[in-house]
Scaffold this motif. Structure first.
Motif, PDB file in Angstrom:
ATOM      1  N   ALA A  63      39.310  24.526  12.983  1.00 40.82           N
ATOM      2  CA  ALA A  63      38.771  24.462  14.339  1.00 40.82           C
ATOM      3  C   ALA A  63      37.891  25.663  14.640  1.00 40.82           C
ATOM      4  O   ALA A  63      36.790  25.536  15.198  1.00 40.82           O
ATOM      5  N   ALA A  64      38.361  26.849  14.271  1.00 40.12           N
ATOM      6  CA  ALA A  64      37.577  28.061  14.515  1.00 40.12           C
ATOM      7  C   ALA A  64      36.252  28.019  13.768  1.00 40.12           C
ATOM      8  O   ALA A  64      35.202  28.402  14.308  1.00 40.12           O
ATOM      9  N   ALA A  65      36.283  27.538  12.531  1.00 40.00           N
ATOM     10  CA  ALA A  65      35.057  27.471  11.731  1.00 40.00           C
ATOM     11  C   ALA A  65      34.043  26.510  12.337  1.00 40.00           C
ATOM     12  O   ALA A  65      32.832  26.706  12.194  1.00 40.00           O
ATOM     13  N   ALA A  66      34.544  25.485  13.038  1.00 37.34           N
ATOM     14  CA  ALA A  66      33.652  24.491  13.638  1.00 37.34           C
ATOM     15  C   ALA A  66      33.262  24.835  15.070  1.00 37.34           C
ATOM     16  O   ALA A  66      32.487  24.100  15.688  1.00 37.34           O
ATOM     17  N   GLU A 280      45.834  20.366   3.651  1.00 37.24           N
ATOM     18  CA  GLU A 280      44.734  19.407   3.616  1.00 37.24           C
ATOM     19  C   GLU A 280      44.813  18.445   4.803  1.00 37.24           C
ATOM     20  O   GLU A 280      43.794  18.067   5.386  1.00 37.24           O
ATOM     21  N   ILE A 281      46.028  18.061   5.180  1.00 40.36           N
ATOM     22  CA  ILE A 281      46.204  17.191   6.341  1.00 40.36           C
ATOM     23  C   ILE A 281      45.716  17.897   7.604  1.00 40.36           C
ATOM     24  O   ILE A 281      45.040  17.289   8.447  1.00 40.36           O
ATOM     25  N   GLY A 282      46.036  19.184   7.756  1.00 39.21           N
ATOM     26  CA  GLY A 282      45.592  19.934   8.929  1.00 39.21           C
ATOM     27  C   GLY A 282      44.089  20.075   9.010  1.00 39.21           C
ATOM     28  O   GLY A 282      43.484  19.873  10.070  1.00 39.21           O
ATOM     29  N   ARG A 283      43.464  20.408   7.894  1.00 40.19           N
ATOM     30  CA  ARG A 283      41.999  20.562   7.871  1.00 40.19           C
ATOM     31  C   ARG A 283      41.306  19.250   8.194  1.00 40.19           C
ATOM     32  O   ARG A 283      40.382  19.194   9.015  1.00 40.19           O
ATOM     33  N   GLU A 284      41.751  18.195   7.541  1.00 38.82           N
ATOM     34  CA  GLU A 284      41.080  16.912   7.734  1.00 38.82           C
ATOM     35  C   GLU A 284      41.375  16.325   9.113  1.00 38.82           C
ATOM     36  O   GLU A 284      40.546  15.618   9.685  1.00 38.82           O
ATOM     37  N   GLY A 285      42.560  16.612   9.652  1.00 41.12           N
ATOM     38  CA  GLY A 285      42.873  16.152  10.998  1.00 41.12           C
ATOM     39  C   GLY A 285      41.897  16.695  12.022  1.00 41.12           C
ATOM     40  O   GLY A 285      41.425  15.968  12.907  1.00 41.12           O
ATOM     41  N   VAL A 286      41.558  17.973  11.899  1.00 38.68           N
ATOM     42  CA  VAL A 286      40.575  18.584  12.800  1.00 38.68           C
ATOM     43  C   VAL A 286      39.198  17.967  12.581  1.00 38.68           C
ATOM     44  O   VAL A 286      38.492  17.636  13.550  1.00 38.68           O
ATOM     45  N   ALA A 289      39.145  14.606  14.205  1.00 41.58           N
ATOM     46  CA  ALA A 289      39.176  14.706  15.660  1.00 41.58           C
ATOM     47  C   ALA A 289      37.785  15.020  16.200  1.00 41.58           C
ATOM     48  O   ALA A 289      37.324  14.415  17.180  1.00 41.58           O
ATOM     49  N   ILE A 290      37.090  15.940  15.562  1.00 41.73           N
ATOM     50  CA  ILE A 290      35.732  16.300  15.997  1.00 41.73           C
ATOM     51  C   ILE A 290      34.782  15.115  15.837  1.00 41.73           C
ATOM     52  O   ILE A 290      33.966  14.828  16.719  1.00 41.73           O
ATOM     53  N   ALA A 291      34.901  14.411  14.717  1.00 41.79           N
ATOM     54  CA  ALA A 291      34.053  13.235  14.500  1.00 41.79           C
ATOM     55  C   ALA A 291      34.306  12.178  15.572  1.00 41.79           C
ATOM     56  O   ALA A 291      33.363  11.568  16.093  1.00 41.79           O
ATOM     57  N   ALA A 292      35.585  11.964  15.925  1.00 34.54           N
ATOM     58  CA  ALA A 292      35.912  10.958  16.935  1.00 34.54           C
ATOM     59  C   ALA A 292      35.361  11.344  18.299  1.00 34.54           C
ATOM     60  O   ALA A 292      34.859  10.490  19.043  1.00 34.54           O
ATOM     61  N   ILE A 293      35.439  12.624  18.646  1.00 30.72           N
ATOM     62  CA  ILE A 293      34.887  13.092  19.920  1.00 30.72           C
ATOM     63  C   ILE A 293      33.390  12.801  19.992  1.00 30.72           C
ATOM     64  O   ILE A 293      32.859  12.391  21.032  1.00 30.72           O
ATOM     65  N   LYS A 294      32.717  12.981  18.886  1.00 29.50           N
ATOM     66  CA  LYS A 294      31.267  12.770  18.835  1.00 29.50           C
ATOM     67  C   LYS A 294      30.885  11.297  18.706  1.00 29.50           C
ATOM     68  O   LYS A 294      29.701  10.963  18.690  1.00 29.50           O
ATOM     69  N   GLY A 295      31.890  10.434  18.602  1.00 31.25           N
ATOM     70  CA  GLY A 295      31.603   9.016  18.467  1.00 31.25           C
ATOM     71  C   GLY A 295      31.232   8.588  17.069  1.00 31.25           C
ATOM     72  O   GLY A 295      30.708   7.491  16.867  1.00 31.25           O
ATOM     73  N   GLU A 296      31.504   9.426  16.098  1.00 33.02           N
ATOM     74  CA  GLU A 296      31.197   9.101  14.709  1.00 33.02           C
ATOM     75  C   GLU A 296      32.348   8.309  14.089  1.00 33.02           C
ATOM     76  O   GLU A 296      33.511   8.476  14.464  1.00 33.02           O
ATOM     77  N   PRO A 297      32.063   7.435  13.127  1.00 34.22           N
ATOM     78  CA  PRO A 297      33.125   6.630  12.504  1.00 34.22           C
ATOM     79  C   PRO A 297      34.036   7.491  11.626  1.00 34.22           C
ATOM     80  O   PRO A 297      33.602   8.461  11.009  1.00 34.22           O
TER      81      PRO A 297
END
Length: 326
Positions: A63-66, A280-286, A289-297
């Motif tokens: 999250a911080a990196a993004a 890996e689950i934590g990294r990919e979960g974030v 989540a960001i992709a979903a917020i942006k409306g990306e598949p």
């Protein structure tokens, strides 16, 4: 003793590939989410448990990196009422997405649907709801395959000895451990020298797991193996076997690789651990989540890799050890 080398389940180590089942892209539906919302929330299943700590640490870094803020909450115990209360507070702060490990596959459906209806994207990690329409994406280990791997590993450790085997589950309705127990039961039935006792529930309490194992030893002197479906059940079982002087005589296969479990593997209180990949689950979960917020598949379901750790192989697979602190 040589454990069969079929230890990699589903994926190569450290990777996430497109999901299982239909492979459909998740629906980012519900109320409209502000694509510029930089706030995320993470609700793990239990405070301080190394598996969830490992998810939290990796999620914070991602999250911080993004450039996103991550609010982390967790119940004191793996219990749905407290998690639902925390969820209510989190949703009121209007994050763009909530990343959650639901502590009950049915009871959390209503509050999470309400979150979705209020424009909060729902990302499941580790555990999942029975209702597949609520979350936009789910990430977890292939828990059924993990149970199968545990049974194969235990059968190899026991060899040709005959006797009874005990599986310890946590709470009924916990999607992950129920799948592990089911996979274990199906695979152990293929080994005629082993007789599986009725699965026992520990309520996720190590002390309860220890009491059950102690009682089982007294009632079944031919006990040759125990499978603990998660960290707390494995730790409790290890304590009971050590107290009875049965460590190494009764083969114990645990799930997860907490610091204590790794120590127990090293000193012989546990003979094998089925390790997941929570970072890996934590990294990919974030990321999802960001992709979903942006409306990306995003992929609707994805399963991560697991591995069987033994005393001989553990040091070469140290990347699977869980963290106790960030």
């Amino acid at each position: 003793m040589k454990i069969r080398n079929q230890i990699m389940v589903v994926l190569a180590a450290g990777t996430l590939l497109a999901g299982c089942g239909s492979g459909q892209i998740g629906d980012t539906g519900g109320a409209t989410t502000d694509p510029n919302n930089k706030n995320l929330a993470l609700l793990t299943g239990m405070r301080g448990e190394p598996f969830y700590v490992s998810i939290e640490c990796a999620a914070k870094e991602a999250a911080a990196a993004a450039g996103y803020e991550l609010n982390v909450q967790a119940p004191e115990k793996f219990e749905q009422a407290e998690q639902a209360q925390l969820l209510s507070g989190v949703v009121s702060s209007q994050p763009g997405a909530v990343i959650i490990a639901p502590t009950d596959d049915k009871a959390l459906a209503t509050p999470l649907q309400q979150a979705k209806d209020n424009g909060v994207q729902v990302v499941e990690v580790d555990t999942a709801l029975e209702d597949k329409s609520v979350a936009v994406t789910s990430l977890s280990s292939d828990n059924h395959a993990g149970g199968v791997l545990a049974a194969q590993t235990l059968a190899d450790l026991v060899g040709q000895r005959t006797g009874t085997v005990l599986a310890l589950n946590t709470k009924a309705g916990t999607s992950t451990t129920d799948e592990r127990a089911r996979g274990f039961e199906e695979e152990i039935a293929k080994h005629p020298n082993l007789r599986l006792l009725p699965t026992q529930y520990t309520e996720n309490e190590p002390a309860t797991a220890a009491q059950i194992v102690s009682a089982t030893l007294a009632a079944n002197p031919d006990l040759v193996g125990v499978f603990g479906t998660n960290l707390n059940t494995g730790e409790g079982a290890g304590t009971a076997l050590a107290n009875a002087g049965k460590s190494g005589q009764v083969q114990l296969v645990g799930f997860d690789a907490s610091p204590k479990q790794v120590d127990d593997l090293r000193n012989g209180r546990v003979q094998a651990l089925i390790a997941q990949n929570p970072a890996e689950i934590g990294r990919e979960g974030v990321a999802r989540a960001i992709a979903a917020i942006k409306g990306e598949p995003v992929e609707r379901e994805t399963r991560t890799d697991m591995i069987a750790l033994t005393r001989d192989s553990m040091q070469s697979q140290a990347q699977y050890f869980y963290r106790a602190t960030c």
